[in-house]
Every structure is written in C-alpha cells, then in structure tokens.
Design a protein around this motif. Sequence first.
Motif, mmCIF file in Angstrom:
data_model
loop_
_atom_site.group_PDB
_atom_site.id
_atom_site.type_symbol
_atom_site.label_atom_id
_atom_site.label_comp_id
_atom_site.label_asym_id
_atom_site.label_seq_id
_atom_site.Cartn_x
_atom_site.Cartn_y
_atom_site.Cartn_z
ATOM 1 N N ASP A 295 0.848 -1.185 0.000
ATOM 2 C CA ASP A 295 0.000 0.000 0.000
ATOM 3 C C ASP A 295 0.891 1.245 0.000
ATOM 4 N N SER A 296 0.324 2.384 -0.323
ATOM 5 C CA SER A 296 1.115 3.611 -0.484
ATOM 6 C C SER A 296 1.872 3.988 0.783
ATOM 7 N N GLU A 297 1.208 3.871 1.934
ATOM 8 C CA GLU A 297 1.854 4.252 3.185
ATOM 9 C C GLU A 297 3.057 3.353 3.489
ATOM 10 N N SER A 298 2.904 2.058 3.291
ATOM 11 C CA SER A 298 4.005 1.131 3.555
ATOM 12 C C SER A 298 5.167 1.371 2.606
ATOM 13 N N LEU A 299 4.864 1.608 1.332
ATOM 14 C CA LEU A 299 5.931 1.875 0.365
ATOM 15 C C LEU A 299 6.665 3.167 0.705
ATOM 16 N N GLN A 300 5.935 4.174 1.166
ATOM 17 C CA GLN A 300 6.572 5.434 1.541
ATOM 18 C C GLN A 300 7.487 5.234 2.735
ATOM 19 N N GLN A 301 7.045 4.460 3.728
ATOM 20 C CA GLN A 301 7.882 4.173 4.895
ATOM 21 C C GLN A 301 9.126 3.400 4.494
ATOM 22 N N LEU A 302 8.972 2.438 3.603
ATOM 23 C CA LEU A 302 10.110 1.655 3.141
ATOM 24 C C LEU A 302 11.098 2.531 2.379
ATOM 25 N N ALA A 303 10.577 3.441 1.573
ATOM 26 C CA ALA A 303 11.451 4.349 0.834
ATOM 27 C C ALA A 303 12.270 5.214 1.791
ATOM 28 N N THR A 306 15.030 3.027 3.610
ATOM 29 C CA THR A 306 16.105 2.478 2.792
ATOM 30 C C THR A 306 16.784 3.512 1.899
ATOM 31 N N GLY A 307 16.272 4.740 1.904
ATOM 32 C CA GLY A 307 16.873 5.779 1.076
ATOM 33 C C GLY A 307 16.540 5.657 -0.394
ATOM 34 N N ASN A 308 15.493 4.894 -0.698
ATOM 35 C CA ASN A 308 15.049 4.759 -2.084
ATOM 36 C C ASN A 308 13.974 5.793 -2.403
ATOM 37 N N SER A 309 13.728 5.950 -3.672
ATOM 38 C CA SER A 309 12.621 6.792 -4.108
ATOM 39 C C SER A 309 11.323 5.995 -4.047
ATOM 40 N N TYR A 310 10.270 6.641 -3.546
ATOM 41 C CA TYR A 310 8.954 5.989 -3.530
ATOM 42 C C TYR A 310 8.558 5.592 -4.946
ATOM 43 N N GLN A 311 8.829 6.451 -5.918
ATOM 44 C CA GLN A 311 8.445 6.178 -7.302
ATOM 45 C C GLN A 311 9.155 4.933 -7.835
ATOM 46 N N VAL A 312 10.428 4.764 -7.444
ATOM 47 C CA VAL A 312 11.179 3.582 -7.891
ATOM 48 C C VAL A 312 10.567 2.317 -7.310
ATOM 49 N N LEU A 313 10.231 2.339 -6.030
ATOM 50 C CA LEU A 313 9.622 1.160 -5.410
ATOM 51 C C LEU A 313 8.252 0.880 -6.016
ATOM 52 N N GLN A 314 7.439 1.924 -6.160
ATOM 53 C CA GLN A 314 6.086 1.733 -6.686
ATOM 54 C C GLN A 314 6.119 1.221 -8.125
ATOM 55 N N LYS A 315 7.138 1.580 -8.851
ATOM 56 C CA LYS A 315 7.281 1.138 -10.237
ATOM 57 C C LYS A 315 7.419 -0.379 -10.333
ATOM 58 N N ASN A 316 7.874 -0.998 -9.263
ATOM 59 C CA ASN A 316 8.059 -2.452 -9.267
ATOM 60 C C ASN A 316 6.828 -3.220 -8.825
ATOM 61 N N VAL A 317 5.734 -2.515 -8.579
ATOM 62 C CA VAL A 317 4.444 -3.157 -8.323
ATOM 63 C C VAL A 317 3.744 -3.280 -9.670
ATOM 64 N N HIS A 318 3.778 -4.464 -10.263
ATOM 65 C CA HIS A 318 3.309 -4.645 -11.630
ATOM 66 C C HIS A 318 1.860 -5.106 -11.734
ATOM 67 N N THR A 320 -2.212 -5.803 -11.320
ATOM 68 C CA THR A 320 -3.419 -4.983 -11.216
ATOM 69 C C THR A 320 -3.891 -4.883 -9.778
ATOM 70 N N THR A 321 -3.830 -5.994 -9.045
ATOM 71 C CA THR A 321 -4.300 -5.983 -7.661
ATOM 72 C C THR A 321 -3.325 -5.281 -6.728
ATOM 73 N N GLY A 322 -2.129 -4.983 -7.203
ATOM 74 C CA GLY A 322 -1.176 -4.230 -6.395
ATOM 75 C C GLY A 322 -1.338 -2.731 -6.544
ATOM 76 N N GLN A 323 -2.064 -2.312 -7.559
ATOM 77 C CA GLN A 323 -2.300 -0.896 -7.801
ATOM 78 C C GLN A 323 -3.471 -0.396 -6.950
ATOM 79 N N GLU A 324 -3.731 0.902 -7.037
ATOM 80 C CA GLU A 324 -4.859 1.468 -6.294
ATOM 81 C C GLU A 324 -6.157 0.828 -6.778
ATOM 82 N N LEU A 325 -6.965 0.388 -5.827
ATOM 83 C CA LEU A 325 -8.180 -0.337 -6.163
ATOM 84 C C LEU A 325 -9.405 0.566 -6.126
#
Length: 397
Positions: A295-303, A306-318, A320-325
């Motif tokens: 989810d967006s909040e978890s990905l933001q916390q992980l970014a 770990t010093g990663n970009s949220y956009q880079v992490l979110q890009k690896n969610v391929h 349909t069910t991983g996207q916004e529902l």
Amino acid sequence: MSRLLSISEAEVVEMTRVLRSRVVTDVVTQVQDMLNQLDSATLNIAVTGETGSGKSSFVNAFCGVAADAPGAARTGVTETTLEATAYSHPRIPRVTLWDLPGIGTPAFQPETYLEHVGLLQYDFFIIIAAGRFKEHHVQLARAITEAGKRFYFIWNKVDNDLDASFRRRSSKGVTEADVLGQIREGCEGNLRRAGLQDANVFLLSCFQLQSFDFPRLQATVVRELESHKRHVFLLSLPNLSSAVVEEKKMALRGAVWRRAIEACLTTVTTSDGCRGAVPLLMTILTSYQRSFGLDSESLQQLATLTGNSYQVLQKNVHSTTGQELSEMKVQAMLNEIAATQQTVASYLEERVPVLGTVASSGVVFAASFYLLTSALNDLSQDATRVMNVALGLSVTG
C-alpha cells in the motif's frame, strides 16, 4: 478443468464437511465464526532490556518506521521509557509491541518488575542486551520462565561488536563468523549456567535487520506460536527474504476458500450476482496489499528507511491488484473471471451441492476464489521485486 482447479482436494473435503453440516443460514454463521477467529487474533510482544540496549530501535525496525516518524518509539542513550508504552504495528494493528521500562536502573527490582509491567498481557518477551552480559539479564530471563512465559534473548548492536573486535585484533585469519560465534557462545553459556538450558539467543543489528539472526528469530517465533497468533505474526513481519514473502502468501492462501464462501454468501439476499460481492472483495484485496507492504503508506515508509525513491519502489508493483483499487476495477476483474468459471462452478456444485443454493450456479464462489488466489500470487511477486530493489539485491527493469 480450468485454471481455478488449483484448489486442493483437502480444501474441497474441508468445504464439504463445513457446508454439508449445516443448512444455508447456519453456514453463514459457521464460516463467519471461522473468519472472526482469524481476524480477531491479537499479539502482544513485550520488548525489554537495559537502558541504551536499543529497545526502542528494535520496535521501530520491526514496525518498519523511521525513528523520527510520527508515532515511532522514542530512542536515546538515556532511559526514555518510564512506563510500558504500546506501539501498534502500522500495517497490522492487531500486533502491538510494548516498549517496557529499562532494567538495570536503580529503580529496577527483578522481584516486582514483571508485575509492574503487566506480565499476563504479553504473549512473549524479547530481552535485548548490548555491550556486556549482566546479572539482571539472567534475573529477568529466569523470572519470565518461572512465570510460564517464553522469551527470546537478543544481543543487539552486533555490528558495533564486529567493528570493535576487528580494530582490536592484530592477528590475521579471524573471521566475522568467529567473532559472532564467540558472542553467541558467551550469551548461551551465561544463560545455561543460570539453569536456562533451552534459551534462544539471536544476534541482531536494528540498522541491518536483514542481516545476522533476524530471519532465524522470525522462523523460531513462527514455529512456536499457536495457529491464529502465528498467522497474525507472519503478516506483521518486514519483507526481508523471499522465504518470508512466501510464508505470508501461504498463510493467507489457507483462508482463501473461506473468504470466497463469505463473498458468495453476501449475494444470497440480493439479485446482484457478482456485483454484491465486490465491496467485500475490495476490502480483502486491500488487506492483502497491506500484508505484503504494497500500500502507499508502507511503500513510503520503506522508501524513507532504505533511502530509495517511492516512485522507484512503486514502479516495481506490476500487478493490477497491487495498484490502487476501486469498486469499478474489482467489478471488471470479477466479471472477466466469472465468464470463464461456469465449468468450475458446475464441478463444485457436484462436489459441494450447497454452493448451488447460496449463489447462482456457484459462479460467485468460483470467481472470488480465483480472483483471491491470483491476487496472492501476483502480490507476492510484487513484494519480492520491491524487497530486492529496496535492499539493493537487484535493479529495476
């Protein structure tokens, strides 16, 4: 017989046993009771240790939040915890980590400490030590054992120990494994001499949680917890290995047929067909996203961690069910699946006849089962990709 027949024979047998044992109205209650037991399970983890050992850092690392994030446990070299403080897991609120007052201070009295912090409310204890093994570690471990509770002994800041050891040693040939082995043997020896023969010792660094013994700690706790608490503990774990991601998938997979029956039963009193199950399925899929940390909040916390970009992490969610529902998106997926599931629905009606009475031709069940099973497969793959990128184990494609 169609892609859906990944449903196992054991699951068909269990469905048959449950559904044939009651009339339709009782089926609703029975299935809901099963799900309520799973969904209502709570886990309370006590984190204790001496001042400066890294109790609060462990709480934050386990929850996947930065030390300066809102709601994070306060960290510092002086004792910042004077009373037991509860921190709900941000993704799985049914898991609570309790940061307990430090031991080894003048106020610490081993005879009354456990009573003061509320011994009985905790499922197990994490004892954290660092720097030196002290008598109060033994006193606390023995008191917890005598009270009938389980503890896991963590030697924290082991990365600092390694750095210091290599700076001190002039002889060549000393390896990291040698140093870690000496630390582990020292802790285990102290605990054994105190009569704690079966004590588990884990070497950790809260700033390198994917390294050292954290995966072994995860596996040990999972093995020793009872079923429903094991389930909720698994879902709360940070994704630090493909094995953890796979275990999460299998834990959720075990309840898919119940979830599909629940979705099926939501259509009993309506004429909406698959549409009546959409809100429930959307809720389930959203919970799957949180469990895998997608989810967006978890990905933001992980970014942030770990010093990663949220956009880079979110890009690896391929998936349909991983996207916004949205309900429209879930409805479209369900309609597409339902169109191919008539053969499977007929098969299930033959094996589990009551399905034909609770929803038209069992199609809602068949489509829901396939949707949820596929979602778990897709989300676990997304979670593994995101984990690899976050930990620097692979590059984005």
